[in-house]
Design an enzyme around this catalytic site. Structure first.
Site, PDB file in Angstrom:
ATOM      1  N   ASP A 182       0.867  -1.169   0.000  1.00  0.00           N
ATOM      2  CA  ASP A 182       0.000   0.000   0.000  1.00  0.00           C
ATOM      3  C   ASP A 182       0.909   1.225   0.000  1.00  0.00           C
ATOM      4  O   ASP A 182       2.089   1.143   0.306  1.00  0.00           O
ATOM      5  CB  ASP A 182      -0.881  -0.025   1.257  1.00  0.00           C
ATOM      6  CG  ASP A 182      -1.988   1.017   1.190  1.00  0.00           C
ATOM      7  OD1 ASP A 182      -2.131   1.666   0.135  1.00  0.00           O
ATOM      8  OD2 ASP A 182      -2.686   1.193   2.204  1.00  0.00           O
ATOM      9  N   ASP A 232      -0.888  -3.393   6.634  1.00  0.00           N
ATOM     10  CA  ASP A 232      -1.107  -3.282   8.075  1.00  0.00           C
ATOM     11  C   ASP A 232      -2.579  -3.254   8.458  1.00  0.00           C
ATOM     12  O   ASP A 232      -2.903  -3.103   9.631  1.00  0.00           O
ATOM     13  CB  ASP A 232      -0.430  -2.025   8.622  1.00  0.00           C
ATOM     14  CG  ASP A 232      -0.959  -0.756   7.961  1.00  0.00           C
ATOM     15  OD1 ASP A 232      -1.799  -0.857   7.052  1.00  0.00           O
ATOM     16  OD2 ASP A 232      -0.531   0.344   8.361  1.00  0.00           O
ATOM     17  N   ASP A 236      -5.830  -6.204   4.401  1.00  0.00           N
ATOM     18  CA  ASP A 236      -4.607  -6.800   3.861  1.00  0.00           C
ATOM     19  C   ASP A 236      -4.399  -8.241   4.319  1.00  0.00           C
ATOM     20  O   ASP A 236      -3.469  -8.902   3.843  1.00  0.00           O
ATOM     21  CB  ASP A 236      -3.383  -5.982   4.290  1.00  0.00           C
ATOM     22  CG  ASP A 236      -3.422  -4.554   3.767  1.00  0.00           C
ATOM     23  OD1 ASP A 236      -3.845  -4.370   2.621  1.00  0.00           O
ATOM     24  OD2 ASP A 236      -3.049  -3.640   4.525  1.00  0.00           O
ATOM     25  N   ASN A 239      35.737 -36.907  -2.964  1.00  0.00           N
ATOM     26  CA  ASN A 239      36.380 -37.907  -2.101  1.00  0.00           C
ATOM     27  C   ASN A 239      35.948 -39.321  -2.465  1.00  0.00           C
ATOM     28  O   ASN A 239      36.746 -40.258  -2.418  1.00  0.00           O
ATOM     29  CB  ASN A 239      36.046 -37.621  -0.638  1.00  0.00           C
ATOM     30  CG  ASN A 239      36.800 -36.417  -0.101  1.00  0.00           C
ATOM     31  OD1 ASN A 239      37.780 -35.981  -0.682  1.00  0.00           O
ATOM     32  ND2 ASN A 239      36.337 -35.872   1.009  1.00  0.00           N
ATOM     33  N   ASN A 286      36.442 -35.794   8.819  1.00  0.00           N
ATOM     34  CA  ASN A 286      35.077 -35.269   8.761  1.00  0.00           C
ATOM     35  C   ASN A 286      34.801 -34.315   9.920  1.00  0.00           C
ATOM     36  O   ASN A 286      34.193 -33.250   9.742  1.00  0.00           O
ATOM     37  CB  ASN A 286      34.097 -36.444   8.785  1.00  0.00           C
ATOM     38  CG  ASN A 286      32.669 -36.013   8.524  1.00  0.00           C
ATOM     39  OD1 ASN A 286      32.373 -35.410   7.496  1.00  0.00           O
ATOM     40  ND2 ASN A 286      31.781 -36.321   9.453  1.00  0.00           N
TER      41      ASN A 286
END
Length: 1034
Positions: free
Chosen positions: A499, A775, A779, A843, A868
């Protein structure tokens, strides 16, 4: 050497201590592996370049076709979607049996939760509400032990202690025990336990390795626990709900005036204002009107959590229902029940008792928790609160998980991809390693260790930490995050619907003109407007506030306002709604019970004129013909083009009093004149709009004001005002026309709440990620429909409840900063995912090549776990990393479809240099037998850790690392500290032996430096090609 790592088995085909068969493979296998590692990325890049080139040429051809354009805007969409190993459709992201199994598990969980009992509870709630709907109001009040004057404060406190806070029981914050159990019982941890058990199983039991694995497991759990506790604390601080309240009657007697709804007809004393006019205006401007002395209650604003059964509440547009209620009185009440029924249109409600029992939702005199007042006013008694409400019973009966959003679906698909990768690759690793070494027991241990290394253990923690950090950054920008996933959605947004009032303008409306139909200043028009504003019970809107502020600041207007208050008594009201866009009050002269009632209506000019048949020409009543209507509309349009918001004022005098008044009475009115308001532009609005445009976010304005005003504002801010559509045109549009309109137009004027939601839905259907900033009650539908709903702290309760983000300051500049934080959150999350996936894939290729060549494993299981753990620790600083400015300039949408291609292109590059390391250790250092295993494994361990950790600095940016883009200091510190720690472990006597590592010759670091340098150059080359093909990196 532990038998787990290098078993002695003469039958093993590659167990020749002189290298034998393995030496023969030392040329063939590496050559094939390097060709595959290098050929796969280049081939995929070439194929992608050809496919995307064809698609882009086809899209360009469609874009130049005449039928593809409307006005100046092309409707063609450039299709540059790359080929993907994953299907886009969610239902294709995992096998059907997984879906069925998940549904079965959910069914079992639902049974354990007691769904059958919950359904019985729901039936009892419906029966109780149905009984309340059919009994007389007085009998119901007596049953609830209350009265129309409400409960006393003391009784309300007693009932609050009895019934508890008015809130549904949601999932409480996880307890410490549950966090600990969740950190322990993880699939990755179970894999570690499996590896540990195999190491101590006969015939080759190795308790030292078992102990070390358990130590690593404990360290991993402790790290996870620390992060989880931090995230719980952060979420508790950030996931806050804006406070909502309601007006509740408290039984009491007051001596003068109390807050309420203005002096009403029928009270014991007629209105006599005995307070200073300025005090009166101040009280009104705070949002409440005044109720005459002599009543037996006050009206207080009470937090929704403190409402109890038996409370009598006063409801107005924008209010959330504080519980299940039975109406006692109403005035044109319409309630939005989409949360219960899914229907977008508000439902008419009325207070009269129902004559027969029907379905609970069909009772017109019942309203339910979870719904909101769309328009009108009402008085109601609360029947049930919290877990006793109808919506709570539905939630218990369904016992369903919330629908996954795009963010959750993308994360889930990424997890599926990793699981699929593990399921396919690990058995191959175990088979090849068992075949080459002859020890399938050791191969199984190694395979499970590899599975642990391939899993992204840190993914949940990285994602949550990233979102929590993004929310914390947004909070510093005066933004409250109510749902963590809304942070990322804000970064993905490419269209913002908003708005204009309070967002583009300062939201301080000033009355600048009150004129008659001939545009002469008229005090009578102001007096009528003030009376309409003062006596209304609906929430104060900016125009009403402007009228009252004008009275406060102007002595003459102040006196006129005080005279109006003293001159009238309120009879009735026809509340404002967003379809009519007007509000009427019905008044009669004070002190004269036989005086004729007069309706004073104030609203949108065009709609007002349609209901008027006469105009007031300097005290003379004249018929309102077509020429007069055109003259008045032209005057209004002129003021609109000057940036003024224009309302009309009209009256109707009734010949006699009526029992009630409604919309049908707003007809045949006398047009009295204009009200014109100015809402100046915010100084920051233009910069914010340009900033959003630079970030790829288009701003579309959806307003209830006229097109002329909206165009004027948008032109001033640089928003394209060429194409504008009004609500009437939208209402007539079919789906195809609507899709064309929402993509072409930037201004939508005079739109109704349902039309705002329809615009959002049409934009989403055109593959946009849509944010909505609003708001007001009007809405709420659009806020719920949008991908990210944004409201403000001063907004209505229903708007804030529908939003995922609440701004403490209604400013597009704040929202623009939030877009940046959302993209940083996305970028840092996708970094880890792409780092982990490409590293794991590389890997795995390296391990497969070694399994087909080496007579021993290139890395021991315990070393895989250590590698890891160290890598994951180094990645914990990713949420604190920065992003390249160019990355932040484009919307970032979650998708897993690029991940597979990225992994296949980038992952094999690391395998090339792993194999180069193998060859260096094999040929230059002569590490070819099982006795050389620890030295070989130490060399590859260091190389793998350094390349895997250092390459993060190249992968995190599409630019040259260190020279053009430098990682944030926490990530630099964590990565370089991890590399130093990995090398140090090889030289610390106790630790090196525990992890089966040993020191490597100093000359090896020279080779390692060259390998890392070549690796970096190769990655930069592949990155350059990837960006040229796909126009993106992360």
């Amino acid at each position: 050497m532990s038998s787990v790592v290098a078993p002695a088995n003469a039958a093993a085909p590659f167990a020749d201590p002189t290298g034998g068969v393995a030496a023969g493979r030392a040329i063939f296998v590496p050559s094939i592996a390097i060709c595959v590692d290098l050929g796969m990325p280049l081939l995929l890049l070439l194929l992608s370049f050809l496919v995307l080139g064809h698609r882009r040429r086809a899209a360009a051809a469609r874009a130049t076709a005449p039928q593809c354009t409307v006005g100046k805007v092309s409707l063609c969409v450039l299709d540059v979607t790359p080929p993907s190993v994953l299907e886009e459709a969610e239902e294709k992201s995992h096998p059907g049996f997984i879906t069925r199994f998940a549904a079965w598990v959910q069914g079992q969980r639902s049974s354990l939760r007691g769904v059958a009992a919950a359904q019985a509870s729901a039936a009892e709630v419906e029966r109780r509400l149905g009984d309340a709907a059919v009994v007389a109001a007085d009998d119901l009040l007596a049953t609830l032990k209350t009265a129309e004057t409400g409960l006393s404060a003391e009784e309300a406190a007693v009932r609050l202690a009895q019934h508890g806070p008015n809130r549904m029981k949601s999932a409480p914050p996880p307890s410490s025990l549950s966090i600990v159990m969740a950190a322990i019982i993880q699939p990755f941890n179970l894999l570690l336990v499996g590896v540990a058990v195999l190491t101590i199983s006969p015939p080759n039991s190795d308790w030292r390795t078992f102990t070390l694995i358990m130590v690593l497991l404990i360290i991993a759990i402790v790290v996870r626990l620390y992060e989880e506790f931090q995230n719980v604390v952060s979420a508790a601080a950030l996931l806050v709900h804006s406070s909502a309240n309601t007006r509740v009657r408290r039984a009491a007697r007051v001596s003068a005036w109390s807050l309420g709804g203005g002096p009403f007809e029928g009270s014991d004393e007629q209105a006599t204002v005995n307070v200073d006019t300025m005090d009166l205006l101040s009280a009104v401007s705070s949002g409440d009107a005044l109720r005459q002395a002599g009543t037996s209650f006050t009206v207080e604003r009470v937090d929704l959590c403190e409402v109890v059964p038996g409370d009598v509440v006063e409801l107005a547009a924008g209010d959330l229902l504080p519980g299940d209620v039975r109406l006692l009185a109403d005035n044109s009440l319409h309630v939005g029940e989409s949360a219960l029924t899914g229907e977008p249109m508000p439902v008419h409600k009325e207070a009269m008792a129902c004559s027969s029992k029907t379905a609970v939702l069909e009772h017109a005199n019942l309203c339910f928790a979870g719904t909101y007042v769309a328009s009108g006013t009402a008085t109601a008694v609360v029947l049930s609160t919290g877990d006793s409400t109808f919506i709570a019973s539905i939630a218990r009966a369904l016992a369903a998980r919330p629908e996954l959003n795009a963010f959750d679906r993308a994360i889930r698909r990424i997890v599926y991809l990793f699981i699929l990768f593990i399921v396919v690759m690990v058995p191959i690793v175990i088979g090849l390693n068992g075949w080459t070494t002859g020890d399938y027991h050791a191969a199984a241990v190694f395979g499970l260790a590899v599975a642990v290394g391939l899993t992204p253990q840190m993914l949940p923690m990285i994602v949550t930490t990233n979102l929590a950090r993004g929310a914390a950054l947004m909070r510093k920008a005066r933004t409250v995050v109510r749902r963590l996933d809304a942070v990322q959605s804000l970064g993905a947004m490419d269209i913002l619907c908003t708005d204009k009032t309070g967002t583009l303008t300062i939201d301080t409306v000033t009355l600048v003109t009150h004129a008659d139909p001939q545009l002469r200043t008229s005090q009578e028009v102001f007096r009528l407007a003030f009376a309409n504003s003062f006596f209304q019970a609906s929430p104060v809107n900016p125009m009403d506030q402007g009228i009252r502020s004008f009275a406060e600041a102007n002595a003459e207007a102040n006196q006129l306002g005080a005279a109006e208050v003293a001159a009238w008594v309120k009879v009735d009201e026809v509340p404002f709604d967003f379809q009519r866009r007007r509000l009427s009050v019905v008044l009669r002269a004070a002190g004269d019970a036989k005086a004729k009632p007069m309706l004073i209506c104030k609203g949108a000019l065009e709609e007002m004129l349609a209901l008027c048949d006469h105009e007031d020409c300097a005290g003379t009543v004249a018929a309102l013909d077509d020429a007069s209507r055109a003259r008045i509309l032209a005057a209004g349009n002129t003021m609109n083009e000057e940036g003024l918001r224009v309302l009309g004022v009209a009256t109707r005098t009734f010949t006699k009093a009526q029992d009630s008044y409604g919309v049908q009475d707003e007809d045949g009115m006398l047009f009295k004149g204009f009200l014109a308001f100015l809402d100046p532009l915010k100084e920051s609005a233009g910069d914010a709009v340009r900033d959003l445009a630079a970030k790829g976010v288009a701003v579309k304005v959806l307003t209830g004001d006229s097109a002329a005003v909206a165009r004027r504002i948008c032109r001033s801010l640089g928003i394209d005002a060429t194409h504008c559509v009004e609500g009437g045109e939208l209402a007539k549009a079919d789906d195809a026309t609507l899709a064309e309109l929402v993509n072409r137009c930037s201004i939508f004027a005079k739109v109704a709440p349902q039309q705002k939601a329809a615009v959002v839905a049409a934009l989403q259907a055109s593959d946009h990620v849509v944010g909505f900033l609003g708001d007001g009650t009007n809405d709420a539908l659009a806020l719920r429909k949008a991908d990210v709903g944004v409201s403000v702290d001063s907004g209505t309760d229903v708007a804030k409840e529908a939003a995922g983000i609440v701004l403490l300051e209604k400013d597009l500049g704040v929202l623009s900063a939030g877009v940046t934080y959302g993209r940083i959150t996305y970028g840092n999350t996708i970094k880890y995912i792409k780092f982990a996936s490409s590293s794991s894939f590389g890997n795995t290729f390296s391990i497969l090549a070694s399994a087909a060549w080496l007579p021993f494993t290139p890395v021991a299981p315990i070393q895989v776990l250590l590698l890891n753990l160290l890598y994951n620790i180094s990645q914990m600083a990713i949420p604190w990393d920065t992003m390249d400015p160019s990355f932040l300039m484009k919307p970032k949408r979650w998708s897993a479809k690029f991940l597979g291609l990225y992994m296949l292109i980038v992952g094999p590059i690391s395998s090339i240099f792993d194999i180069c390391t193998y060859l260096t250790l094999w040929y230059y250092y002569g590490l070819v037998t099982e006795d050389d295993g620890p030295a070989f494994q130490s060399g590859w361990f260091i190389e793998s850790l350094l390349t895997q950790t250092f390459i993060v600095h190249l992968l995190r940016t599409e630019r040259w690392p260190f020279l053009q883009s430098r990682a944030a200091w926490p990530l630099q510190l964590s990565s370089f500290s991890t590399m130093a720690a990995g090398i140090a472990i090889c030289y610390i006597p106790g630790l090196s032996g525990a992890f089966q590592l040993t020191h490597v010759p100093p000359s090896f670091y020279g080779f390692l430096t060259a390998i890392i340098a070549c690796y970096c150059l190769m990655v930069q080359f592949i990155k350059f090609c990837y960006i040229r093909v796909f126009n993106a990196w992360l």
